[in-house]
Design a protein around this motif. Sequence first.
Motif, PDB file in Angstrom:
ATOM      1  N   GLY A 122       0.812  -1.205   0.000  1.00  0.00           N
ATOM      2  CA  GLY A 122       0.000   0.000   0.000  1.00  0.00           C
ATOM      3  C   GLY A 122       0.848   1.258   0.000  1.00  0.00           C
ATOM      4  N   HIS A 123       0.262   2.320  -0.577  1.00  0.00           N
ATOM      5  CA  HIS A 123       0.935   3.602  -0.687  1.00  0.00           C
ATOM      6  C   HIS A 123      -0.105   4.633  -1.089  1.00  0.00           C
ATOM      7  CE1 HIS A 123       3.668   6.576  -2.692  1.00  0.00           C
ATOM      8  NE2 HIS A 123       4.301   6.359  -1.554  1.00  0.00           N
ATOM      9  N   SER A 124       0.081   5.878  -0.712  1.00  0.00           N
ATOM     10  CA  SER A 124      -0.938   6.902  -0.975  1.00  0.00           C
ATOM     11  C   SER A 124      -0.840   7.547  -2.350  1.00  0.00           C
ATOM     12  CB  SER A 124      -0.875   7.997   0.096  1.00  0.00           C
ATOM     13  OG  SER A 124       0.319   8.740  -0.057  1.00  0.00           O
ATOM     14  N   ALA A 125       0.078   7.111  -3.177  1.00  0.00           N
ATOM     15  CA  ALA A 125       0.208   7.722  -4.506  1.00  0.00           C
ATOM     16  C   ALA A 125       0.728   6.696  -5.501  1.00  0.00           C
ATOM     17  CB  ALA A 125       1.153   8.912  -4.454  1.00  0.00           C
ATOM     18  N   ASN A 126       0.439   6.926  -6.750  1.00  0.00           N
ATOM     19  CA  ASN A 126       0.961   6.097  -7.826  1.00  0.00           C
ATOM     20  C   ASN A 126       0.935   6.936  -9.099  1.00  0.00           C
ATOM     21  OD1 ASN A 126       1.974   3.851  -9.173  1.00  0.00           O
ATOM     22  ND2 ASN A 126      -0.065   3.089  -9.667  1.00  0.00           N
ATOM     23  N   ASN A 127       1.861   7.885  -9.159  1.00  0.00           N
ATOM     24  CA  ASN A 127       1.938   8.728 -10.348  1.00  0.00           C
ATOM     25  C   ASN A 127       3.389   8.821 -10.806  1.00  0.00           C
ATOM     26  OD1 ASN A 127       3.244  11.058  -8.995  1.00  0.00           O
ATOM     27  ND2 ASN A 127       1.291  11.232  -7.924  1.00  0.00           N
ATOM     28  N   PHE A 128       3.608   9.561 -11.845  1.00  0.00           N
ATOM     29  CA  PHE A 128       4.922   9.650 -12.482  1.00  0.00           C
ATOM     30  C   PHE A 128       6.024  10.063 -11.502  1.00  0.00           C
ATOM     31  CE2 PHE A 128       8.157  11.877 -15.021  1.00  0.00           C
ATOM     32  CZ  PHE A 128       8.448  10.885 -15.941  1.00  0.00           C
ATOM     33  N   PHE A 129       5.697  10.924 -10.533  1.00  0.00           N
ATOM     34  CA  PHE A 129       6.700  11.449  -9.615  1.00  0.00           C
ATOM     35  C   PHE A 129       6.769  10.715  -8.275  1.00  0.00           C
ATOM     36  CE2 PHE A 129       5.397  15.027 -12.293  1.00  0.00           C
ATOM     37  CZ  PHE A 129       6.620  15.331 -12.870  1.00  0.00           C
ATOM     38  N   HIS A 130       5.736   9.944  -7.942  1.00  0.00           N
ATOM     39  CA  HIS A 130       5.608   9.431  -6.573  1.00  0.00           C
ATOM     40  C   HIS A 130       4.948   8.056  -6.613  1.00  0.00           C
ATOM     41  CE1 HIS A 130       3.788  10.253  -2.335  1.00  0.00           C
ATOM     42  NE2 HIS A 130       4.883   9.535  -2.255  1.00  0.00           N
ATOM     43  N   TYR A 131       5.702   7.009  -6.261  1.00  0.00           N
ATOM     44  CA  TYR A 131       5.200   5.647  -6.408  1.00  0.00           C
ATOM     45  C   TYR A 131       6.043   4.688  -5.564  1.00  0.00           C
ATOM     46  CZ  TYR A 131       9.130   5.814  -9.607  1.00  0.00           C
ATOM     47  OH  TYR A 131      10.380   6.000 -10.138  1.00  0.00           O
ATOM     48  N   THR A 132       5.563   3.474  -5.362  1.00  0.00           N
ATOM     49  CA  THR A 132       6.354   2.411  -4.743  1.00  0.00           C
ATOM     50  C   THR A 132       7.382   1.977  -5.778  1.00  0.00           C
ATOM     51  OG1 THR A 132       4.534   1.659  -3.344  1.00  0.00           O
ATOM     52  CG2 THR A 132       6.265   0.054  -3.816  1.00  0.00           C
ATOM     53  N   ASP A 133       8.674   2.065  -5.421  1.00  0.00           N
ATOM     54  CA  ASP A 133       9.693   1.735  -6.422  1.00  0.00           C
ATOM     55  C   ASP A 133      10.283   0.330  -6.283  1.00  0.00           C
ATOM     56  OD1 ASP A 133      11.166   2.474  -4.161  1.00  0.00           O
ATOM     57  OD2 ASP A 133      12.614   3.688  -5.265  1.00  0.00           O
ATOM     58  N   TRP A 134      10.069  -0.332  -5.132  1.00  0.00           N
ATOM     59  CA  TRP A 134      10.475  -1.736  -5.046  1.00  0.00           C
ATOM     60  C   TRP A 134       9.754  -2.448  -3.911  1.00  0.00           C
ATOM     61  CZ3 TRP A 134      12.557  -2.773  -0.318  1.00  0.00           C
ATOM     62  CH2 TRP A 134      13.316  -1.797   0.313  1.00  0.00           C
ATOM     63  N   VAL A 135       9.661  -3.779  -4.077  1.00  0.00           N
ATOM     64  CA  VAL A 135       9.105  -4.676  -3.068  1.00  0.00           C
ATOM     65  C   VAL A 135      10.021  -5.898  -3.024  1.00  0.00           C
ATOM     66  CG1 VAL A 135       7.120  -6.065  -2.364  1.00  0.00           C
ATOM     67  CG2 VAL A 135       6.738  -3.928  -3.623  1.00  0.00           C
ATOM     68  N   VAL A 136      10.413  -6.324  -1.816  1.00  0.00           N
ATOM     69  CA  VAL A 136      11.306  -7.473  -1.648  1.00  0.00           C
ATOM     70  C   VAL A 136      10.681  -8.446  -0.658  1.00  0.00           C
ATOM     71  CG1 VAL A 136      13.568  -8.222  -0.820  1.00  0.00           C
ATOM     72  CG2 VAL A 136      13.379  -6.140  -2.138  1.00  0.00           C
ATOM     73  N   VAL A 137      10.804  -9.743  -0.955  1.00  0.00           N
ATOM     74  CA  VAL A 137      10.330 -10.803  -0.056  1.00  0.00           C
ATOM     75  C   VAL A 137      11.492 -11.761   0.199  1.00  0.00           C
ATOM     76  CG1 VAL A 137       8.639 -12.631   0.314  1.00  0.00           C
ATOM     77  CG2 VAL A 137       8.020 -10.636  -1.072  1.00  0.00           C
ATOM     78  N   LYS A 138      11.704 -12.103   1.485  1.00  0.00           N
ATOM     79  CA  LYS A 138      12.747 -13.053   1.868  1.00  0.00           C
ATOM     80  C   LYS A 138      12.133 -14.174   2.686  1.00  0.00           C
ATOM     81  CE  LYS A 138      16.488  -9.680   2.053  1.00  0.00           C
ATOM     82  NZ  LYS A 138      17.534  -9.096   2.920  1.00  0.00           N
ATOM     83  N   ALA A 139      12.696 -15.376   2.547  1.00  0.00           N
ATOM     84  CA  ALA A 139      12.332 -16.530   3.366  1.00  0.00           C
ATOM     85  C   ALA A 139      13.603 -17.019   4.046  1.00  0.00           C
ATOM     86  CB  ALA A 139      11.717 -17.634   2.515  1.00  0.00           C
TER      87      ALA A 139
END
Length: 125
Positions: free
Chosen positions: A51-68
Amino acid sequence: MENRNRWIWIIGLACFLLSAPMAWANKSWVEIEAPNQVAKGSEVVIKIKVGHSANNFFHYTDWVVVKANGKEIARWEYSAMDRPEAENFTKEVKVTADKDLEIEAQANCNLHGSQGLSKRIIFVK
């Protein structure tokens, strides 16, 4: 003196208006959905809600990582031209459970950073 006060007021207002969007913005967060317990050798589907409060050209989630158990098992990277599908989205990753799994996930906003690591333990019986 009156002119000086007016300029101070105008500059103060401009600073407030330019910084106001930052007050409403948030850091990217993750939530892990997975079973509490699984049979040894079974394939486990782990859902990562981002989740994140924005998703536009200037402001977005830039990575997601999962580890086990400390080993990276999934990574998604985004850019201004290839942003996540929405402000809130879900990714899935599968892993075979041969022993207890400590799952860690984290997401990052390109401007504000991360709310931190999310952890979940899956016990193998």
